[in-house]
Design a protein around this motif. Structure first.
Motif, short mmCIF file in Angstrom:
data_model
loop_
_atom_site.label_atom_id
_atom_site.label_comp_id
_atom_site.label_asym_id
_atom_site.label_seq_id
_atom_site.Cartn_x
_atom_site.Cartn_y
_atom_site.Cartn_z
N ASP A 125 -9.73 89.48 -40.57
CA ASP A 125 -10.43 88.81 -39.47
C ASP A 125 -9.42 88.37 -38.40
O ASP A 125 -9.66 88.52 -37.20
N GLU A 146 -6.41 89.64 -37.79
CA GLU A 146 -5.86 90.81 -37.10
C GLU A 146 -6.84 91.34 -36.07
O GLU A 146 -6.44 91.77 -34.98
N GLN A 147 -8.14 91.31 -36.39
CA GLN A 147 -9.14 91.82 -35.46
C GLN A 147 -9.22 90.95 -34.20
O GLN A 147 -9.23 91.44 -33.07
N ARG A 148 -9.23 89.61 -34.41
CA ARG A 148 -9.36 88.71 -33.26
C ARG A 148 -8.10 88.72 -32.40
O ARG A 148 -8.20 88.61 -31.18
N THR A 149 -6.94 88.83 -33.01
CA THR A 149 -5.71 88.91 -32.20
C THR A 149 -5.65 90.22 -31.43
O THR A 149 -5.19 90.27 -30.28
N ALA A 150 -6.16 91.31 -32.06
CA ALA A 150 -6.18 92.60 -31.35
C ALA A 150 -7.14 92.54 -30.17
O ALA A 150 -6.86 93.08 -29.09
N ASP A 151 -8.29 91.89 -30.37
CA ASP A 151 -9.25 91.76 -29.27
C ASP A 151 -8.63 90.97 -28.11
O ASP A 151 -8.83 91.30 -26.93
N ALA A 152 -7.89 89.92 -28.45
CA ALA A 152 -7.26 89.11 -27.40
C ALA A 152 -6.21 89.91 -26.65
O ALA A 152 -6.09 89.81 -25.42
N SER A 212 -6.23 93.03 -26.14
CA SER A 212 -6.85 94.10 -25.35
C SER A 212 -7.41 93.60 -24.03
O SER A 212 -7.81 94.40 -23.18
N LEU A 213 -7.45 92.29 -23.84
CA LEU A 213 -7.99 91.75 -22.60
C LEU A 213 -7.08 92.11 -21.44
O LEU A 213 -5.85 92.06 -21.54
N SER A 249 -10.02 83.43 -18.61
CA SER A 249 -10.58 83.78 -19.91
C SER A 249 -9.49 84.21 -20.88
O SER A 249 -9.54 83.90 -22.07
N ALA A 290 -8.54 82.44 -24.49
CA ALA A 290 -8.37 83.18 -25.75
C ALA A 290 -7.04 82.83 -26.40
O ALA A 290 -6.96 82.64 -27.62
#
Length: 300
Positions: free
Chosen positions: A28, A30-36, A38-39, A48, A52
């Motif tokens: 979880d 790793e997914q949220r840090t990757a999403d951040a 990608s911004l 925004s 994050a």
């Protein structure tokens, strides 16, 4: 065997049990840090992206607080154990070691002092036998260790004195013995003392040579000036006075000579031609003399 058993009083009976659920949250995070990551950060979206980042920083600090709390719980029993260990083991051993070290130092320092006194007394005897008065002013302090024998230390002292005696004998046979001795006594280094005196003599000889050359040049300039003065005086004596032409009209009667009126006769201005040959300094001296005497001159 009994001693080994007595030393085995420390053993770890149970490992700390830590309930870990880290792997369950890894995916979880790793997914949220990757999403951040990608911004896209632009002038319109940087707020925004900043929110994050702040959220991720907040969660990381919470995890760090949990880790530190677990670490403190694990270390707490060891800290208490270390206090008991220091009281029961460290303090008795270190206290005994310090006291034994002091006792050994008292004995070894006394032995070293005895050796030093013996060597110093022997050195004083060598200096008295050498008969070099200024050696009494030298400070001889041999480095004495527990492992050094008095015999070896005395050999070192004798070698030191014999070296000075040999150097002094060599200096006495030198032409500049007094100068060399003055330099030698500064550091007891004979080659250096000889070099210093030789360099001084060379510098003095060079200075004498320069002074002699200066005196020769001065004598040459004075001789050239004297020759110029002699030549000018000789020319003034040998130059004939120019004859005066008298015009006589044959139709006119010759008048009897009038009684001459005594008037001061001006010194005639004469001119002579000569050339001068000499060094640059001599010619400059000649020019300076002519100008000083007010004599007009020019190229022939």
């Amino acid at each position: 065997m009994a001693q080994e058993t007595a030393l085995q009083v420390i053993e770890l009976q149970q490992l700390p049990i830590i309930v870990e659920r880290l792997h369950s949250v890894k995916a979880d995070i790793e997914q949220r840090t990757a999403d951040a990551l990608s911004l896209v950060c632009t002038e319109q979206t940087y707020k925004s992206v900043k929110d994050a980042r702040a959220q991720l920083t907040k969660e990381f600090k919470e995890y760090e607080a949990q880790r530190i709390a677990v670490k403190d719980k694990i270390l707490e029993p060891y800290t208490e154990f270390e206090k008991v260990y220091r009281e029961c083991i460290t303090v008795p051993f270190q206290t005994a070691d310090a006291e034994l070290k002091r006792k050994i130092a008292d004995v070894t320092s006394g032995i070293v002092a005895q050796k030093t006194d013996a060597v110093q007394e022997y050195y004083n005897e060598l200096v008295a036998a050498a008969g070099i008065d200024w050696m009494d002013d030298l400070t001889y302090r041999p480095k004495v260790n527990m492992s050094d024998s008095v015999t070896a230390l005395k050999k070192q002292a004798k070698a030191f004195v014999d070296g000075i005696v040999s150097d002094v004998t060599a200096i006495d046979a030198m032409e500049s013995s007094a100068e060399v001795m003055v330099e030698y006594r500064k550091n007891l280094d004979l080659p250096t003392a000889i070099k210093v005196v030789d360099n001084r003599h060379k510098a003095l000889e060079e200075q004498r040579r320069l002074e002699e050359e200066r005196r020769v040049r001065q004598a040459e300039r004075e001789a050239a000036a004297e020759k110029v003065r002699a030549a000018a005086a000789a020319a003034a004596q040998t130059q004939p006075e120019p004859a005066q032409e008298i015009s006589v009209d044959p139709e006119m009667p010759v008048q009897p000579d009038a009684e001459p009126v005594s008037q001061p006769k001006p010194e005639p201005i004469l001119m002579t031609r000569f050339y001068a040959k000499g060094t640059k300094a001599q010619l400059i001296g000649l020019k300076n003399y002519l100008e000083k005497e007010g004599i007009e001159y020019g190229n022939v």
